[in-house]
Design a protein around this motif. Structure first.
Motif, PDB file in Angstrom:
ATOM      1  N   GLY A 181      27.571  39.402  38.629  1.00 22.86           N
ATOM      2  CA  GLY A 181      28.912  39.307  38.050  1.00 22.86           C
ATOM      3  C   GLY A 181      29.149  37.918  37.489  1.00 22.86           C
ATOM      4  O   GLY A 181      28.600  36.937  37.982  1.00 22.86           O
ATOM      5  N   LEU A 182      29.946  37.847  36.430  1.00 22.49           N
ATOM      6  CA  LEU A 182      30.324  36.549  35.855  1.00 22.49           C
ATOM      7  C   LEU A 182      31.681  36.144  36.409  1.00 22.49           C
ATOM      8  O   LEU A 182      32.647  36.911  36.325  1.00 22.49           O
ATOM      9  CB  LEU A 182      30.422  36.654  34.330  1.00 22.49           C
ATOM     10  N   LEU A 183      31.761  34.942  36.958  1.00 20.47           N
ATOM     11  CA  LEU A 183      33.022  34.450  37.515  1.00 20.47           C
ATOM     12  C   LEU A 183      34.025  34.232  36.386  1.00 20.47           C
ATOM     13  O   LEU A 183      33.726  33.567  35.395  1.00 20.47           O
ATOM     14  CB  LEU A 183      32.774  33.136  38.261  1.00 20.47           C
ATOM     15  N   ASN A 184      35.211  34.812  36.540  1.00 21.08           N
ATOM     16  CA  ASN A 184      36.213  34.717  35.478  1.00 21.08           C
ATOM     17  C   ASN A 184      37.607  34.774  36.100  1.00 21.08           C
ATOM     18  O   ASN A 184      37.757  35.017  37.295  1.00 21.08           O
ATOM     19  CB  ASN A 184      36.000  35.863  34.475  1.00 21.08           C
ATOM     20  N   PHE A 216      32.961  41.103  35.048  1.00 17.27           N
ATOM     21  CA  PHE A 216      33.602  39.888  35.552  1.00 17.27           C
ATOM     22  C   PHE A 216      34.011  40.034  37.011  1.00 17.27           C
ATOM     23  O   PHE A 216      34.344  41.122  37.467  1.00 17.27           O
ATOM     24  CB  PHE A 216      34.844  39.566  34.718  1.00 17.27           C
ATOM     25  N   VAL A 217      33.977  38.923  37.714  1.00 17.19           N
ATOM     26  CA  VAL A 217      34.410  38.874  39.108  1.00 17.19           C
ATOM     27  C   VAL A 217      35.394  37.715  39.232  1.00 17.19           C
ATOM     28  O   VAL A 217      35.135  36.622  38.725  1.00 17.19           O
ATOM     29  CB  VAL A 217      33.202  38.656  40.044  1.00 17.19           C
ATOM     30  N   GLU A 218      36.530  37.943  39.885  1.00 20.50           N
ATOM     31  CA  GLU A 218      37.486  36.858  40.099  1.00 20.50           C
ATOM     32  C   GLU A 218      37.108  36.049  41.340  1.00 20.50           C
ATOM     33  O   GLU A 218      36.275  36.469  42.133  1.00 20.50           O
ATOM     34  CB  GLU A 218      38.897  37.430  40.244  1.00 20.50           C
ATOM     35  N   GLY A 219      37.766  34.919  41.509  1.00 18.88           N
ATOM     36  CA  GLY A 219      37.448  34.022  42.618  1.00 18.88           C
ATOM     37  C   GLY A 219      37.466  34.701  43.977  1.00 18.88           C
ATOM     38  O   GLY A 219      36.625  34.413  44.838  1.00 18.88           O
TER      39      GLY A 219
END
Lengths: 354, 354
Positions: A181-184, A216-219
């Motif tokens: 996942g891409l942190l976004n 995307f993955v959130e914090g």
């Protein structure tokens, strides 16, 4: 039994030095007897430690040097003063010369990265290195990178991080095709800067066999274990790591405060002390020790400077596993699939998409 | 008694809507009786709630609209469908027209920011808005911004954030000269991107009377309470917030798991349940509810969409305090000191420095 894993240790690294490094290596050696060590640093200090650990002594070779990089040295200072002479440099140089398979140091991060980059150089197709770490989540561990080696970066850089991070997850977790996942700052397609959205398009379009891109993955998704590998440029990755560490410390302090507040809570603590021990084990930051430098022609592992022998042993374990399960081969296989680099073909995909 | 604080509420905002918004406002009204409300949304739903709360009804005026922005609407959709008609727009518009002093909504963040920006416009000297929140730390609360309104930004943007955040800290914490730190991946001067290092130079050189710049703060410094105000561009600020939230949730889950694991730990839990209640109170995310939109000609407060009445009340409290203690005046005073804007004089300082 395959060949032994040869680990070069910067015996002077960290807040304490040899009296943490050697006992730490001993713990790791017990877990992986197929290891041998090259120990760089002050011979007197090192041999005093080895005297207490004959099994370790039997698989170690000591290389003396007077020069040690200080914890507060700037990278440029460290390179100027310690190049070719310091225990840190010599440990890295052993990897460069093929005398060791991996170098482990608890010395200062900036100096270690500067020396590793200067001496080992980046892999073909990789411009800038990264630091990857293991992040304990609610559904097991994840690999998170970059934890602070490189600020910013374009879609290609993020793509390279995805490839290297997934290779590390394959090594550590034995997964065939880790999720990435891409942190976004949101999960919708329109969120984030251009480079992140481009990287997402690329990863989706290329559909690599070595990793499964999930978006995307959130914090707060990191701690949920939303993906096996979480990719971010180094600034945000570092901020995420430190913010999480800070919160864990805060929570632990509140909990200690609450449990010692009243007589009843102290009695409760006594009954539940097994549970608190289990909790402490689960939250133990030493178990996540060992940041792996990725993108270089050789493996270097950075241990926390302030850890103890138990913590340093985990960093040595990480180095061992990276070698035993062929991290570099796995990275290079993905980068050089079909005789041309994946990242070069990413450029073609990018053109086709635009 | 000074004039009442007039609060416009988007009664349809959030996952639940009126049955959280109105009871939440009632709780806040009990704490601040010098409040009156404008309630925008479905009259039937709102009046059903007001019937149960006569004191609230006495200080409220209901403005009916059928149109509500959905939680999943994109900002552009929300503007297209809900401009001039939705409960969210009308609450913001009441601030624009001077009928209310502040608008509070639990509706979707992107839509709320788009509408607030479109209708209220940014303050002179401010290009891009920010979201600021209160972060509980080991030594009291801190203001952290930007939590995700604006990605990236130059030294001037960071400087504007420092000014607005310190105005908010003066309002909330009653401080004369709050300390301000810039979020970075290290505390040394050489760390971070150019814009952060430039902002640090500017803040140091200008030495504003309204804030005390203390330098860089790392991610784990936020929870330590290293500064009263922590400044970051919106991407990293959002990542820090979410990573911390994720870790807190993870810790809480581990703790619950540990305490219910064995008979002894369950007995311990019973003895210590007062302590656990105190811990839950301290970690209660509802108490930090209420993100303040800064940099606009008017105050808008965003509540979490999934909160309950108790949580929504905290967001209303934040709105109340921003008005009662003159947030906008405090921001404008700093921005317009000596008849020219501080940010313009920052340009002069910057030239002198370079």
């Amino acid at each position: 039994m395959p060949q032994k894993v040869r680990i070069a240790l910067d015996a002077m690294g960290g807040d304490i030095g040899a009296s943490v490094v050697i006992p730490g290596a001993v713990i790791s050696l017990n877990r992986h007897p197929d290891t041998e060590f090259l120990l760089y640093g002050d011979r007197t200090l090192i041999e005093a430690q080895l005297a207490a650990h004959p099994a370790m002594k039997a698989v170690s070779r000591v290389v003396h040097t007077d020069v040690a990089v200080a914890m507060h040295d700037k990278p440029s200072q460290a390179l100027r003063r310690g190049r070719k002479t310091s225990s840190m440099w010599l440990a890295i140089d052993a990897v460069k010369k093929g005398e060791a398979d991996v170098a482990v140091s608890a010395g200062n991060t900036g100096a270690l990265m500067a020396m590793a980059r200067f001496n080992l150089r980046t892999l073909p197709g990789i411009d800038r290195p990264a630091i990857a770490g293991v992040w304990p989540t609610m559904r097991g561990d994840s690999v998170v990178l970059d934890l602070g080696a490189t600020i910013g970066g374009d879609a290609h850089h993020l793509m390279a991080l995805a490839i290297m991070g997934s290779a590390m997850a394959r090594v550590l977790f034995g997964l065939e095709r880790p999720t990435v996942g891409l942190l976004n700052i949101g999960v919708e397609e329109i969120k984030g800067g251009e480079e992140i959205r481009e990287a997402a398009e690329l990863l989706r379009a290329m559909d690599l066999p070595q990793l499964e891109f999930i978006g995307f993955v959130e914090g707060d998704g990191i701690g949920k274990g939303a993906a096996d590998v979480i990719v971010s440029e180094g600034f945000s990755g570092n901020i995420a790591l430190k913010a999480a560490e800070g919160t864990a410390r805060q929570f632990a302090q509140y909990l200690r405060g609450a449990m010692s507040r009243t007589l009843l809570s102290r009695i409760g603590y006594l009954f539940a002390r097994g549970a608190f021990k289990a909790l402490r084990d689960k939250m133990d930051p030493r178990k996540s020790n060992g940041g792996v430098f990725l993108g270089l022609n050789g493996i270097v592992v950075k241990s926390h400077g302030g850890t103890d022998a138990e913590g340093f042993a985990y960093a040595v374990d990480v180095g061992y596993e990276m070698v035993r399960y062929d991290l570099l081969t796995k990275i290079n296989q993905t980068l050089n699939r079909h005789g041309h680099t994946t990242l070069a073909s990413a450029s073609a995909v990018q053109e086709a998409l635009s």
